[in-house]
Design a protein around this motif. Sequence first.
Motif, PDB file in Angstrom:
ATOM      1  N   ASP A 173       0.760   7.350  -2.834  1.00 23.14           N
ATOM      2  CA  ASP A 173      -0.355   6.681  -3.505  1.00 23.14           C
ATOM      3  C   ASP A 173      -1.636   7.394  -3.073  1.00 23.14           C
ATOM      4  O   ASP A 173      -2.013   7.358  -1.904  1.00 23.14           O
ATOM      5  N   ASP A 174      -2.286   8.063  -4.025  1.00 22.99           N
ATOM      6  CA  ASP A 174      -3.413   8.910  -3.605  1.00 22.99           C
ATOM      7  C   ASP A 174      -4.763   8.203  -3.659  1.00 22.99           C
ATOM      8  O   ASP A 174      -5.800   8.851  -3.659  1.00 22.99           O
ATOM      9  N   ARG A 175      -4.754   6.858  -3.640  1.00 23.97           N
ATOM     10  CA  ARG A 175      -6.069   6.190  -3.577  1.00 23.97           C
ATOM     11  C   ARG A 175      -6.739   6.465  -2.226  1.00 23.97           C
ATOM     12  O   ARG A 175      -7.940   6.369  -2.097  1.00 23.97           O
ATOM     13  N   MET A 176      -5.920   6.775  -1.227  1.00 26.06           N
ATOM     14  CA  MET A 176      -6.492   7.226   0.053  1.00 26.06           C
ATOM     15  C   MET A 176      -5.625   8.371   0.571  1.00 26.06           C
ATOM     16  O   MET A 176      -4.423   8.423   0.269  1.00 26.06           O
ATOM     17  N   PRO A 177      -6.227   9.318   1.324  1.00 30.94           N
ATOM     18  CA  PRO A 177      -5.442  10.474   1.758  1.00 30.94           C
ATOM     19  C   PRO A 177      -4.379  10.102   2.781  1.00 30.94           C
ATOM     20  O   PRO A 177      -4.557   9.163   3.555  1.00 30.94           O
ATOM     21  N   THR A 178      -3.281  10.837   2.735  1.00 31.97           N
ATOM     22  CA  THR A 178      -2.274  10.729   3.792  1.00 31.97           C
ATOM     23  C   THR A 178      -2.790  11.502   4.994  1.00 31.97           C
ATOM     24  O   THR A 178      -3.326  12.600   4.853  1.00 31.97           O
ATOM     25  N   LEU A 179      -2.655  10.909   6.182  1.00 36.25           N
ATOM     26  CA  LEU A 179      -3.164  11.528   7.411  1.00 36.25           C
ATOM     27  C   LEU A 179      -1.998  11.891   8.321  1.00 36.25           C
ATOM     28  O   LEU A 179      -0.989  11.168   8.353  1.00 36.25           O
ATOM     29  N   MET A 180      -2.106  12.958   9.044  1.00 34.04           N
ATOM     30  CA  MET A 180      -1.069  13.422   9.979  1.00 34.04           C
ATOM     31  C   MET A 180       0.295  13.496   9.281  1.00 34.04           C
ATOM     32  O   MET A 180       1.328  13.227   9.896  1.00 34.04           O
ATOM     33  N   GLU A 181       0.287  13.756   7.996  1.00 33.39           N
ATOM     34  CA  GLU A 181       1.479  13.966   7.157  1.00 33.39           C
ATOM     35  C   GLU A 181       2.307  12.717   6.884  1.00 33.39           C
ATOM     36  O   GLU A 181       3.017  12.652   5.903  1.00 33.39           O
TER      37      GLU A 181
END
Length: 316
Positions: free
Chosen positions: A127-135
């Motif tokens: 879901d790209d409404r927020m970035p994925t962090l640390m993969e």
Amino acid sequence: MSDEKVIAVVGATGAQGGGLARAILADPEGGFAVRALTRNPDSDAARELAAAGAEVVRADLDDVESLKRAFRGAYGAYCVTNYWEHFSPEKELAQAANLAEAAAAEGLDHVIWSTLEDTREWVPLDDDRMPTLMEEYKVPHFDAKGAANHFFTDAGAPTTFLLTSFYWDNFIHFGSGPQRRPDGTLALVMCMGDAKLPSIAVEDIGRCAYGIFRRGDEYIGETVGIAGGHPTGAEMAEALTEALGEEVVYDDVPPEVYRALGFPGADDLGNMFQFKRDFNDYYCGVRDLAESRELNPELQTLDAWLGKNADRIPIE
Ligand SMILES: NC(=O)c1ccc[n+]([C@@H]2O[C@H](COP(=O)([O-])OP(=O)(O)OC[C@H]3O[C@@H](n4cnc5c(N)ncnc54)[C@H](OP(=O)(O)O)[C@@H]3O)[C@@H](O)[C@H]2O)c1
């Protein structure tokens, strides 16, 4: 021999565990005693706890055998991890697994796990409404705590899952207070829109935890959320204005602007505020004010907390 029930308090030298330790020590007739866990029994905070009547023992969350020794013979344990010391979800998961293993091995009657939501249940990684962090994470310091819940259930430890809230003490210690802008005005910078932010005086987290222990097994297996208030950003700015005697405006920036503020963890906190904003009905609903007050009749409001602490908020 004393028949007091010993509560092994992880983080007793810190904010959450310290609140619980002080709540137990302030109630000598309550039937509970404090065993304070720390890596450094010689620290000022540890010595203060010992002077106030706590048993202080050395233990390290990275060393499961030290946790077993520290939990031995205790009735219960308050379990908290400190993500901000290492910024590693994997380390937080490993430490929680150690806590669960030790609690089960020592046959504790009641564990409180200080947890938060695994936000990926609401916002999957794709879901790209927020970035994925640390993969692998959306809100790393939330996700690892929520993902660790199963360690306690899998181990068979009788656990209450305590959903904590944003501390008002962050205005003092975490750089979350009003910032002086180039034009000289003070701004409370967040990305919550008009949504409400369940939040609390951190001392009250420990007092609520004490309320949970006092109720015996009532909350075992349950998830309980706590907060001292559900103010909006605008309401917090208004309360800060009143308490500081200088106008504080609410600067509601978009989440992508917050994530780019540049301090360590800004992306994590930007995603966190966005999660709280976008799932606000759920997030507030699970942190019920009346239940929090029942657990802790001394529960402070934001105004009451500011009345005692506003002069400690660093303003440049
Ligand atoms: N700031 C917020 O608004 C907020 C809201 C909800 C949840 N949280 C969560 O709260 C957690 C931090 O809790 P806090 O604010 O109570 O922390 P804190 O005041 O910074 O204290 C950290 C405590 O953890 C202990 N500790 C850390 N690593 C340890 C280790 N390896 N072994 C044994 N003890 C260890 C420390 O004990 P010694 O140093 O004495 O060993 C200390 O007592 C974070 O995970 C954060 O995500 C924060």
